[in-house]
Design a protein around this motif. Structure first.
Motif, PDB file in Angstrom:
ATOM      1  N   LEU A 225       0.837  -1.201   0.000  1.00 44.55           N
ATOM      2  CA  LEU A 225       0.000   0.000   0.000  1.00 44.55           C
ATOM      3  C   LEU A 225       0.873   1.253   0.000  1.00 44.55           C
ATOM      4  O   LEU A 225       1.847   1.352   0.744  1.00 44.55           O
ATOM      5  CB  LEU A 225      -0.907   0.007   1.224  1.00 44.55           C
ATOM      6  N   GLU A 226       0.495   2.206  -0.850  1.00 43.87           N
ATOM      7  CA  GLU A 226       1.142   3.506  -0.911  1.00 43.87           C
ATOM      8  C   GLU A 226       0.082   4.591  -0.756  1.00 43.87           C
ATOM      9  O   GLU A 226      -1.066   4.404  -1.166  1.00 43.87           O
ATOM     10  CB  GLU A 226       1.876   3.708  -2.246  1.00 43.87           C
ATOM     11  N   VAL A 227       0.470   5.730  -0.178  1.00 47.43           N
ATOM     12  CA  VAL A 227      -0.458   6.852  -0.041  1.00 47.43           C
ATOM     13  C   VAL A 227       0.178   8.118  -0.607  1.00 47.43           C
ATOM     14  O   VAL A 227       1.408   8.274  -0.612  1.00 47.43           O
ATOM     15  CB  VAL A 227      -0.875   7.087   1.423  1.00 47.43           C
ATOM     16  N   PHE A 228      -0.684   8.996  -1.106  1.00 48.59           N
ATOM     17  CA  PHE A 228      -0.234  10.277  -1.658  1.00 48.59           C
ATOM     18  C   PHE A 228      -0.345  11.320  -0.559  1.00 48.59           C
ATOM     19  O   PHE A 228      -1.440  11.667  -0.115  1.00 48.59           O
ATOM     20  CB  PHE A 228      -1.103  10.658  -2.853  1.00 48.59           C
ATOM     21  N   ARG A 229       0.809  11.822  -0.129  1.00 51.67           N
ATOM     22  CA  ARG A 229       0.841  12.777   0.982  1.00 51.67           C
ATOM     23  C   ARG A 229       1.963  13.778   0.750  1.00 51.67           C
ATOM     24  O   ARG A 229       3.069  13.396   0.361  1.00 51.67           O
ATOM     25  CB  ARG A 229       1.056  12.043   2.308  1.00 51.67           C
ATOM     26  N   ASP A 230       1.643  15.047   0.955  1.00 48.88           N
ATOM     27  CA  ASP A 230       2.630  16.115   0.755  1.00 48.88           C
ATOM     28  C   ASP A 230       3.228  16.085  -0.652  1.00 48.88           C
ATOM     29  O   ASP A 230       4.414  16.349  -0.848  1.00 48.88           O
ATOM     30  CB  ASP A 230       3.744  16.028   1.805  1.00 48.88           C
ATOM     31  N   SER A 251      -3.273  21.886   5.895  1.00 48.89           N
ATOM     32  CA  SER A 251      -3.566  21.940   4.461  1.00 48.89           C
ATOM     33  C   SER A 251      -3.152  23.292   3.900  1.00 48.89           C
ATOM     34  O   SER A 251      -3.346  24.329   4.541  1.00 48.89           O
ATOM     35  CB  SER A 251      -5.061  21.713   4.199  1.00 48.89           C
ATOM     36  N   ASP A 252      -2.597  23.274   2.690  1.00 50.45           N
ATOM     37  CA  ASP A 252      -2.242  24.522   2.017  1.00 50.45           C
ATOM     38  C   ASP A 252      -3.495  25.260   1.584  1.00 50.45           C
ATOM     39  O   ASP A 252      -4.540  24.641   1.344  1.00 50.45           O
ATOM     40  CB  ASP A 252      -1.383  24.233   0.780  1.00 50.45           C
ATOM     41  N   PRO A 253      -3.427  26.573   1.436  1.00 50.00           N
ATOM     42  CA  PRO A 253      -4.556  27.314   0.871  1.00 50.00           C
ATOM     43  C   PRO A 253      -4.894  26.791  -0.530  1.00 50.00           C
ATOM     44  O   PRO A 253      -4.033  26.244  -1.225  1.00 50.00           O
ATOM     45  CB  PRO A 253      -4.039  28.756   0.816  1.00 50.00           C
TER      46      PRO A 253
END
Length: 268
Positions: A225-230, A251-253
């Motif tokens: 399993l991989e996750v998309f983060r930053d 979270s970014d604007p």
């Protein structure tokens, strides 16, 4: 000679509404339309950046004070079935798989209703009628298939699946809740891993993994399993290391998020 310049997709954000995964949280989504002759390239590109498809829309979470939801995928080459997953594959080996064009049928809708009434009676799809179901299945501008699993003449499970340039994206799946011993939800994922391997595709996209949500906890049971983060994909080695902390700077604007999105023609 007149030249037409390509128009970059426009991104929008939904109004906040109660989060379906974590109590007391509010969710917000960043989204854009999926249409035109570049729809396939846009879908491929944005799927790699954490977006998901729903009919003719691509979206991803963009919550103001929470970043718990993460797009998840399985790295097919890194996947090794657990002992319990091998048992699931063995118990369901009698099922036949059939890939069809995305065309809704009454038989599929009946199974869909049975699944919702049993598993998600109060969810956002609870009131979906046949026409809305057909729209969910058929309104797709990209390469989409319906994967049906049958036991003789009985339809047991269905998955609406997009074929990306780097994998299979499981848009939505449902199954016969009375066949609990078959663990059909797990089996559908395992079979998609098998299909991706057969096609030489490196990933199976699962949607979102939300640490702390019982609805989404099953995804952490799949190795690879991989996750998309930053802004990057990274392997999940210890699911317990991920939390659901809320922070006003998590979270970014919106403007910064949009500026970081890579479009298929190389523009941001």
């Amino acid at each position: 000679m007149r030249h037409t310049l390509p128009i970059a997709p426009q991104f929008y954000v939904t109004a906040p509404q109660p989060c379906p995964y974590l109590d007391g949280r509010m969710e917000r989504k960043l989204f854009t339309a999926l249409q035109g002759e570049n729809a396939t390239k846009l879908n491929d590109s944005l799927s790699k950046q954490g977006f998901r498809r729903s009919q003719n829309v691509l979206y991803r979470p963009s919550c103001a004070e929470c970043s718990a939801c993460m797009s998840a995928r399985i790295n097919v080459s890194a996947f090794v079935p657990s002992r319990s997953q091998r048992r699931v594959m063995a118990r369901a080996r009698h099922l036949d798989r059939r890939a069809t064009a995305p065309w809704a049928t009454e038989e599929q809708y009946d199974l869909f209703r049975t699944y919702l009434d049993s598993r998600h009676a109060t969810g956002g799809m609870a009131d979906m009628d046949m026409f809305e179901f057909a729209a969910m299945v058929e309104e797709t501008p990209i390469r989409t298939r319906l994967i049906e699993y049958t036991d003789g003449r009985e339809l047991r499970a269905v998955c609406l699946t997009d074929v990306l340039d780097d994998g299979l994206s499981m848009v939505y799946s449902f199954f016969d809740p009375e066949q609990e011993k078959l663990s059909l939800g797990t089996y559908i994922i395992l079979d998609h891993i098998r299909i991706a391997h057969e096609l030489g595709l490196p990933y199976v996209y699962l949607g979102y993994w939300v640490p702390g949500s019982r609805k989404m906890g099953y995804k952490a049971k799949f190795k690879g399993l991989e996750v998309f983060r930053d802004g990057v994909w990274s392997p999940v080695t210890r699911p317990e290391d991920y939390d659901t902390s809320v922070h006003p700077l998590s979270s970014d604007p919106i403007a910064e998020q949009v500026a970081k999105i890579a479009l298929p023609d190389g523009r941001n």
